[in-house]
Design a protein around this motif. Structure first.
Motif, short mmCIF file in Angstrom:
data_model
loop_
_atom_site.label_atom_id
_atom_site.label_comp_id
_atom_site.label_asym_id
_atom_site.label_seq_id
_atom_site.Cartn_x
_atom_site.Cartn_y
_atom_site.Cartn_z
N ALA A 10 12.81 11.58 57.20
CA ALA A 10 14.17 12.07 57.03
C ALA A 10 15.04 11.66 58.21
N ARG A 11 14.46 11.73 59.42
CA ARG A 11 15.23 11.36 60.61
C ARG A 11 15.58 9.87 60.61
N LYS A 12 14.72 9.07 59.98
CA LYS A 12 14.98 7.63 59.91
C LYS A 12 15.91 7.27 58.75
N GLY A 13 16.22 8.26 57.90
CA GLY A 13 17.13 8.00 56.79
C GLY A 13 16.46 7.46 55.54
N GLU A 14 15.12 7.56 55.45
CA GLU A 14 14.41 7.07 54.26
C GLU A 14 14.84 7.91 53.05
N LYS A 15 15.14 7.26 51.93
CA LYS A 15 15.64 7.97 50.76
C LYS A 15 14.94 7.60 49.45
N ALA A 16 14.20 6.50 49.43
CA ALA A 16 13.79 5.94 48.14
C ALA A 16 12.37 6.28 47.70
N ASN A 17 11.46 6.56 48.62
CA ASN A 17 10.04 6.61 48.26
C ASN A 17 9.69 7.71 47.26
N PHE A 18 10.27 8.89 47.41
CA PHE A 18 9.99 9.99 46.49
C PHE A 18 10.44 9.63 45.08
N VAL A 19 11.67 9.15 44.97
CA VAL A 19 12.21 8.79 43.65
C VAL A 19 11.41 7.65 43.03
N GLN A 20 11.06 6.65 43.80
CA GLN A 20 10.30 5.51 43.27
C GLN A 20 8.93 5.94 42.78
N THR A 21 8.32 6.89 43.46
CA THR A 21 7.02 7.41 43.01
C THR A 21 7.17 8.13 41.68
N LEU A 22 8.20 8.94 41.54
CA LEU A 22 8.41 9.66 40.28
C LEU A 22 8.69 8.69 39.14
N GLU A 23 9.44 7.62 39.41
CA GLU A 23 9.78 6.67 38.36
C GLU A 23 8.55 5.93 37.83
N LYS A 24 7.51 5.82 38.64
CA LYS A 24 6.29 5.12 38.20
C LYS A 24 5.35 6.03 37.41
N LEU A 25 5.53 7.33 37.53
CA LEU A 25 4.63 8.27 36.86
C LEU A 25 4.92 8.37 35.37
N GLN A 26 3.86 8.50 34.59
CA GLN A 26 3.97 8.68 33.15
C GLN A 26 3.56 10.10 32.78
#
Length: 249
Positions: free
Chosen positions: A174-190
């Motif tokens: 969060a301190r580094k400003g990372e924003k994408a990893n959580f969303v990208q993981t959810l998008e790959k899940l079925q």
């Protein structure tokens, strides 16, 4: 309408025998009588039932029909929490169950202030299971999330092999400003797949712990720009999962 969770051995043809604390709740708290209706949940299925018989030790109900319900998240989310102090884990279990968690894996993190007392293990896990059960009934869930005795960090790493995806919430992201990893993981899940999310205790996870998790296929992610408390972060994550899979589709 009230609902109660039962096991296979309580079912006999089209009748279910409710026992234990639920008998007191039905007779003394809800003051139900023969002919009143309630729901019984068994292995993710829900039955509409009517009370046929009430005694001091059991309540026998007759199944009227099995009903179709969609109260579970499309993906099974397991919350792994570094043991927090006080009653914070109770809150995570209660509210996490209401928000749809499928299981909880407490674990002993390096910065966990609370040290697990194995002598009190059985009673404490029973209490946690009761909290989850009551929250599942209140939230009209069709399953009760499982709650394990706390794992060691090594056991947590081994358990992660059972999941389709694993992420660790890390405040440094969060301190580094990372924003994408959580969303990208959810998008790959079925639908039907399993996701494990790891959260640190009050002092957070150490850099070494995060590195070891990432070496075991975990993805390190932030949960937005704000640093959340150990009892808040799992609830935020579950809410985000619900929004992604249930409200956006």
């Amino acid at each position: 309408m009230q609902r109660y969770f039962v096991h296979e051995e309580q079912v006999n043809n089209n009748h279910i025998t409710i026992e234990g604390d639920d008998v007191h709740h039905i007779t003394r708290v809800m003051r139900m009588e023969p002919g009143d209706e309630l729901y019984c949940c068994l292995n993710g299925k829900t039955a509409l039932c009517t009370i046929a018989e009430i005694t001091n030790t059991f309540v026998k109900v007759a199944v009227v029909q099995w009903v179709e319900e969609r109260s579970e998240l499309p993906v099974a989310i397991t919350i792994a929490s570094g043991l927090p102090k006080g009653d914070k884990l109770d809150l995570i279990l209660q509210k996490g169950t209401e928000l749809g968690a499928a299981a909880f894996l407490p674990f002993q993190a390096s910065r966990s202030i609370v040290k697990w007392d194995s002598k009190k293990s059985e009673k404490k896990v029973e209490r946690w299971a009761k909290i989850a059960k009551e929250a599942a009934e209140q939230a009209h869930r069709s399953i009760v999330p499982s709650v394990t005795a706390p794992l060691s960090f090594k056991e947590l790493l081994a358990a992660s092999a059972q999941y389709d995806a694993c992420i660790v919430a890390y405040e440094e992201e969060a301190r580094k400003g990372e924003k994408a990893n959580f969303v990208q993981t959810l998008e790959k899940l079925q639908p039907g797949q399993r996701l494990l999310i790891v959260f640190g205790p009050e002092g957070g996870l150490t850099e070494d712990e995060v590195q070891r998790l990432c070496e075991h296929t975990f993805v390190s992610c932030s949960l937005g720009p704000r640093i959340l408390r150990t009892e808040t972060a799992p609830l935020y994550a579950l809410s985000a999962v619900s929004y992604h899979f249930e409200l956006m589709r």
